[in-house]
Design a protein around this motif. Structure first.
Motif, PDB file in Angstrom:
ATOM      1  N   ALA A 235       0.903  -1.233   0.055  1.00 16.16           N
ATOM      2  CA  ALA A 235       0.141   0.121  -0.200  1.00 16.16           C
ATOM      3  C   ALA A 235       0.979   1.107   0.025  1.00 16.16           C
ATOM      4  O   ALA A 235       2.093   1.095   0.400  1.00 16.16           O
ATOM      5  CB  ALA A 235      -0.938   0.120   1.261  1.00 16.16           C
ATOM      6  N   PHE A 236       0.349   2.377  -0.396  1.00 15.52           N
ATOM      7  CA  PHE A 236       1.086   3.609  -0.584  1.00 15.52           C
ATOM      8  C   PHE A 236       1.861   3.847   1.066  1.00 15.52           C
ATOM      9  O   PHE A 236       3.026   4.307   0.668  1.00 15.52           O
ATOM     10  CB  PHE A 236       0.415   4.878  -0.854  1.00 15.52           C
ATOM     11  CG  PHE A 236       0.806   6.062  -1.018  1.00 15.52           C
ATOM     12  CD1 PHE A 236       1.762   6.378  -1.985  1.00 15.52           C
ATOM     13  CD2 PHE A 236       1.028   7.019   0.286  1.00 15.52           C
ATOM     14  CE1 PHE A 236       2.334   7.467  -2.212  1.00 15.52           C
ATOM     15  CE2 PHE A 236       1.601   8.365   0.030  1.00 15.52           C
ATOM     16  CZ  PHE A 236       2.270   8.493  -1.261  1.00 15.52           C
ATOM     17  N   ALA A 237       1.241   3.984   1.750  1.00 14.10           N
ATOM     18  CA  ALA A 237       1.961   4.472   2.944  1.00 14.10           C
ATOM     19  C   ALA A 237       3.020   3.697   3.876  1.00 14.10           C
ATOM     20  O   ALA A 237       4.370   4.172   3.739  1.00 14.10           O
ATOM     21  CB  ALA A 237       0.740   4.406   4.401  1.00 14.10           C
ATOM     22  N   PRO A 238       2.977   2.324   3.712  1.00 15.98           N
ATOM     23  CA  PRO A 238       4.105   1.506   3.938  1.00 15.98           C
ATOM     24  C   PRO A 238       5.257   1.579   2.961  1.00 15.98           C
ATOM     25  O   PRO A 238       6.398   1.785   3.150  1.00 15.98           O
ATOM     26  CB  PRO A 238       3.639   0.071   4.260  1.00 15.98           C
ATOM     27  CG  PRO A 238       2.564   0.189   3.477  1.00 15.98           C
ATOM     28  CD  PRO A 238       1.734   1.320   3.616  1.00 15.98           C
ATOM     29  N   ALA A 239       4.914   1.751   1.751  1.00 15.08           N
ATOM     30  CA  ALA A 239       5.944   1.999   0.630  1.00 15.08           C
ATOM     31  C   ALA A 239       6.727   3.165   0.536  1.00 15.08           C
ATOM     32  O   ALA A 239       7.985   3.142   0.640  1.00 15.08           O
ATOM     33  CB  ALA A 239       5.130   1.534  -0.901  1.00 15.08           C
ATOM     34  N   PHE A 240       5.764   4.414   0.876  1.00 16.77           N
ATOM     35  CA  PHE A 240       6.436   5.550   0.895  1.00 16.77           C
ATOM     36  C   PHE A 240       7.282   5.699   2.174  1.00 16.77           C
ATOM     37  O   PHE A 240       8.340   6.471   2.403  1.00 16.77           O
ATOM     38  CB  PHE A 240       5.397   6.662   0.692  1.00 16.77           C
ATOM     39  CG  PHE A 240       5.925   8.025   0.243  1.00 16.77           C
ATOM     40  CD1 PHE A 240       6.200   7.976  -1.273  1.00 16.77           C
ATOM     41  CD2 PHE A 240       6.463   8.789   1.384  1.00 16.77           C
ATOM     42  CE1 PHE A 240       6.762   9.331  -1.459  1.00 16.77           C
ATOM     43  CE2 PHE A 240       7.065  10.038   0.579  1.00 16.77           C
ATOM     44  CZ  PHE A 240       7.127  10.347  -0.643  1.00 16.77           C
ATOM     45  N   GLY A 390      10.392  10.165  11.457  1.00 19.98           N
ATOM     46  CA  GLY A 390       9.748  10.148  10.119  1.00 19.98           C
ATOM     47  C   GLY A 390       9.011  11.438   9.463  1.00 19.98           C
ATOM     48  O   GLY A 390       9.139  11.947   8.656  1.00 19.98           O
ATOM     49  N   VAL A 391       8.406  11.905  10.598  1.00 23.98           N
ATOM     50  CA  VAL A 391       7.325  13.143  10.311  1.00 23.98           C
ATOM     51  C   VAL A 391       8.462  14.417  10.124  1.00 23.98           C
ATOM     52  O   VAL A 391       8.428  15.136   9.110  1.00 23.98           O
ATOM     53  CB  VAL A 391       6.647  13.376  11.581  1.00 23.98           C
ATOM     54  CG1 VAL A 391       5.880  14.751  11.326  1.00 23.98           C
ATOM     55  CG2 VAL A 391       5.457  12.290  11.544  1.00 23.98           C
ATOM     56  N   ILE A 392       9.514  14.573  11.173  1.00 24.36           N
ATOM     57  CA  ILE A 392      10.422  15.497  11.071  1.00 24.36           C
ATOM     58  C   ILE A 392      11.368  15.585   9.750  1.00 24.36           C
ATOM     59  O   ILE A 392      11.502  16.618   9.088  1.00 24.36           O
ATOM     60  CB  ILE A 392      11.393  15.598  12.250  1.00 24.36           C
ATOM     61  CG1 ILE A 392      10.461  15.732  13.482  1.00 24.36           C
ATOM     62  CG2 ILE A 392      12.458  16.548  12.197  1.00 24.36           C
ATOM     63  CD1 ILE A 392       9.717  17.070  13.817  1.00 24.36           C
ATOM     64  N   SER A 393      11.606  14.302   9.407  1.00 21.32           N
ATOM     65  CA  SER A 393      12.477  14.177   8.165  1.00 21.32           C
ATOM     66  C   SER A 393      11.668  14.478   6.982  1.00 21.32           C
ATOM     67  O   SER A 393      12.185  15.128   6.106  1.00 21.32           O
ATOM     68  CB  SER A 393      12.993  12.698   8.141  1.00 21.32           C
ATOM     69  OG  SER A 393      13.826  12.422   9.093  1.00 21.32           O
ATOM     70  N   SER A 449       4.018   8.647   7.769  1.00 20.07           N
ATOM     71  CA  SER A 449       4.659   8.738   9.047  1.00 20.07           C
ATOM     72  C   SER A 449       3.445   8.867  10.021  1.00 20.07           C
ATOM     73  O   SER A 449       3.346   8.235  11.088  1.00 20.07           O
ATOM     74  CB  SER A 449       5.495   9.727   9.223  1.00 20.07           C
ATOM     75  OG  SER A 449       6.551   9.648   8.416  1.00 20.07           O
ATOM     76  N   ILE A 450       2.407   9.736   9.782  1.00 18.22           N
ATOM     77  CA  ILE A 450       1.317   9.714  10.606  1.00 18.22           C
ATOM     78  C   ILE A 450       0.483   8.556  10.696  1.00 18.22           C
ATOM     79  O   ILE A 450       0.085   8.076  11.676  1.00 18.22           O
ATOM     80  CB  ILE A 450       0.529  11.112  10.312  1.00 18.22           C
ATOM     81  CG1 ILE A 450       1.286  12.339  10.363  1.00 18.22           C
ATOM     82  CG2 ILE A 450      -0.895  11.098  10.984  1.00 18.22           C
ATOM     83  CD1 ILE A 450       0.905  13.563   9.875  1.00 18.22           C
ATOM     84  N   GLN A 451       0.299   7.761   9.731  1.00 20.67           N
ATOM     85  CA  GLN A 451      -0.537   6.695   9.719  1.00 20.67           C
ATOM     86  C   GLN A 451       0.121   5.627  10.140  1.00 20.67           C
ATOM     87  O   GLN A 451      -0.331   4.949  10.832  1.00 20.67           O
ATOM     88  CB  GLN A 451      -0.515   6.322   8.141  1.00 20.67           C
ATOM     89  CG  GLN A 451      -1.394   5.124   7.745  1.00 20.67           C
ATOM     90  CD  GLN A 451      -2.897   5.408   8.059  1.00 20.67           C
ATOM     91  OE1 GLN A 451      -3.525   6.601   7.691  1.00 20.67           O
ATOM     92  NE2 GLN A 451      -3.595   4.341   8.941  1.00 20.67           N
ATOM     93  N   SER A 452       1.695   5.795  10.179  1.00 20.02           N
ATOM     94  CA  SER A 452       2.264   4.786  11.119  1.00 20.02           C
ATOM     95  C   SER A 452       2.194   4.760  12.572  1.00 20.02           C
ATOM     96  O   SER A 452       2.124   3.765  13.232  1.00 20.02           O
ATOM     97  CB  SER A 452       3.894   4.627  10.774  1.00 20.02           C
ATOM     98  OG  SER A 452       4.627   3.780  11.632  1.00 20.02           O
ATOM     99  N   GLY A 456       0.542   2.142  15.291  1.00 17.35           N
ATOM    100  CA  GLY A 456       1.305   1.831  16.349  1.00 17.35           C
ATOM    101  C   GLY A 456       0.550   2.076  17.726  1.00 17.35           C
ATOM    102  O   GLY A 456       0.393   1.154  18.647  1.00 17.35           O
ATOM    103  N   TYR A 457      -0.433   3.100  17.780  1.00 20.30           N
ATOM    104  CA  TYR A 457      -1.182   3.177  18.756  1.00 20.30           C
ATOM    105  C   TYR A 457      -2.472   2.242  18.870  1.00 20.30           C
ATOM    106  O   TYR A 457      -2.697   1.651  19.803  1.00 20.30           O
ATOM    107  CB  TYR A 457      -2.152   4.640  18.833  1.00 20.30           C
ATOM    108  CG  TYR A 457      -1.178   5.585  19.677  1.00 20.30           C
ATOM    109  CD1 TYR A 457      -0.911   5.457  21.196  1.00 20.30           C
ATOM    110  CD2 TYR A 457      -0.777   6.766  18.931  1.00 20.30           C
ATOM    111  CE1 TYR A 457      -0.188   6.513  21.708  1.00 20.30           C
ATOM    112  CE2 TYR A 457      -0.051   7.640  19.643  1.00 20.30           C
ATOM    113  CZ  TYR A 457       0.403   7.502  20.861  1.00 20.30           C
ATOM    114  OH  TYR A 457       1.057   8.462  21.729  1.00 20.30           O
TER     115      TYR A 457
END
Length: 474
Positions: A235-240, A390-393, A449-452, A456-457
């Motif tokens: 999916a887009f999120a984990p790939a990106f 990841g968000v900061i990067s 990153s936000i999706q991750s 996690g939560y």
């Protein structure tokens, strides 16, 4: 990529110094000659004239020392995530992205060097921001650089904690190991110039290379442990998110201005840049291919965790110098930005910059203390630190490494010259694409990153703040 300079004469122009004359004689290119003349037209040198009265001399590095610093800062932690990237997106996509992003990072780094030659007073992203957008640009880019680097320092504190816990089997509270890492980094950040740290950078590079080779030998001896995928369908999120790991592995550009400012001959920066990019791209490919080829779908991150328990401890022990020293380099760059901001005003620097005064040393020590204290707290308090990094990067590395160089190019290239020749048209289109690339990486990386973090939560996968639990790899 060519950089067009404006050859207009300014009443503020001053004669070329001897080093600049040597450069003109040595290279003999009109474009370089015009560029050097423009250096004297556009501003002052960040450290002024370092005569015999200066107790602390900053511009002392030759190009290979700058290359060593850049290698230590860039390769240190970035290389440890590459095998897991290959496991996520497949062997072919992994190789293409490592090579492609590496080539683009070389072009963007070259433009940063050209911008520094054009404006010699630029010492950091804040100075560049002031040139681009006045006081507002200075504050925005300066704050972004400080925030990004402090989070990078936090990542080194966290990685040091994991290393100590892995080596000792969690023999002590993990908070203690985080504090130990932060204190060691603070002590090594105290030297005021980068020249001394450049020797430590050689140790850092040998350290990470040795640790990686131990890991590759370990996975080779263990044999193939999982299937290897040529391509992947994520999916887009984990790939990106995997792509942002490669971007992070090339995210050393944030410190380039500071490195160039302390070189004896700033025009030699391309040598250091090419040495960096050839070396790190080659290493990323070798490590990614070899480790993933043997571990397959079982690949873990950091890469040092792919061996057995004993080799893992040995690898982390050998990697400790690079975990420390690379963090020190980032901390030094951040501290120097703040230090210069305090003691330099409109091109005139205070005597505390170049003398062993109590005010100068106490200010420097206080800045270093604040940076590493913040790095320690951030690494310990935020339970989803890696995802937040990841968000900061995504917010900052996307621009510092890629997008902002496109803006630099447009600033240095007059409108009347952007569409004059086929080469200039190609340059204009390319650098427009780089700016759009920075924006796309920022948006896509933030989303992934936000999706991750949300996942996690939902899964309850985050540790509590200031936990004593063993965070080592078992």
């Amino acid at each position: 990529m060519s950089t067009v300079t404006n050859g207009a004469t300014s009443p503020r122009a001053t004669p070329l110094r001897s080093g600049e004359k040597r450069l003109t004689e040595k290279r003999g290119h009109a474009e370089i000659n015009a560029n050097v003349v423009h250096v004297r037209e556009e501003g002052f040198d960040v450290y002024g004239e370092e005569d015999g009265n200066a107790q602390i001399k900053y511009r002392t590095m030759v190009w290979w020392k700058a290359a060593a610093l850049m290698l230590a800062e860039t390769v240190s932690l970035g290389i440890l995530s590459i095998p897991s990237v290959f496991a996520s997106i497949g062997m072919v996509a992994g190789c293409i992205l490592v090579i492609g992003l590496g080539i683009i990072a070389t072009a963007t780094g070259y433009v940063i060097g050209s911008f520094k030659l054009r404006y010699p007073h630029v010492h950091n992203m804040a100075d560049a921001g002031e040139i681009l957008a006045g006081p507002i640009g200075r504050e925005i880019l300066g704050a972004a650089q400080v925030i990004f680097i402090i989070f990078l320092c936090g990542s080194h504190v966290l990685t040091g904690l994991i290393a100590f816990d892995t080596i000792t089997n969690g023999a002590s509270c993990s908070v203690v190991w985080a504090a130990v890492t932060a204190i060691i980094c603070f002590l090594f950040t105290l030297p005021r110039t980068l020249d001394g740290i450049s020797y430590l950078s050689v140790v850092s590079f040998i350290s990470i290379i040795s640790a990686i080779f131990i890991t590759m030998i370990g996975v080779g001896v263990a044999g193939h442990q999982g299937t290897v995928a040529v391509t992947s369908h994520l999916a887009f999120a984990p790939a990106f998110l995997a792509v942002t790991d490669i971007i992070f592995a090339y995210a050393g550009h944030v410190a380039f201005f500071t490195f160039i400012a302390e070189m004896k001959e700033p025009e030699d920066f391309p040598k250091a840049l090419y040495a960096l990019q050839i070396t790190d791209t080659t290493l990323y490919l070798i490590v990614g291919i070899v480790v993933y080829a043997y571990t397959g779908a079982n690949t873990v991150s950091p890469a040092l965790g792919n061996t057995g328990v004993t080799l893992r401890k040995v690898a982390y022990g050998i990697a400790l110098p690079t975990i420390i020293i690379a963090g020190v380099i980032n901390g030094h760059v951040c501290a120097k930005l703040i230090f210069i901001r305090i003691f330099r005003r409109k091109g005139v620097h205070s005597r505390h910059m170049t003398s062993h005064s109590w005010t100068g040393w106490l200010t420097w020590a206080a800045i270093c203390t604040a940076i590493w204290a913040l790095a320690f707290v951030i690494a310990e308090v935020i339970p989803f630190f890696n995802d937040l990094l990841g968000v900061i990067s995504s917010l900052f590395a996307a621009w510092f490494t890629y997008g902002i160089s496109g803006i630099f190019w447009f600033h240095m290239t007059p409108r009347s010259e952007r569409w004059t020749t086929a080469r200039q048209k190609a340059n204009t289109i390319f650098w427009s694409g780089i700016i759009l690339m920075g924006a796309f990486i920022m948006v896509g990386g933030l989303y992934a990153s936000i999706q991750s973090i949300l996942d996690g939560y939902r899964n309850g996968g985050f540790p509590g703040p200031f936990t004593c639990a063993n965070q080592g790899l078992v």
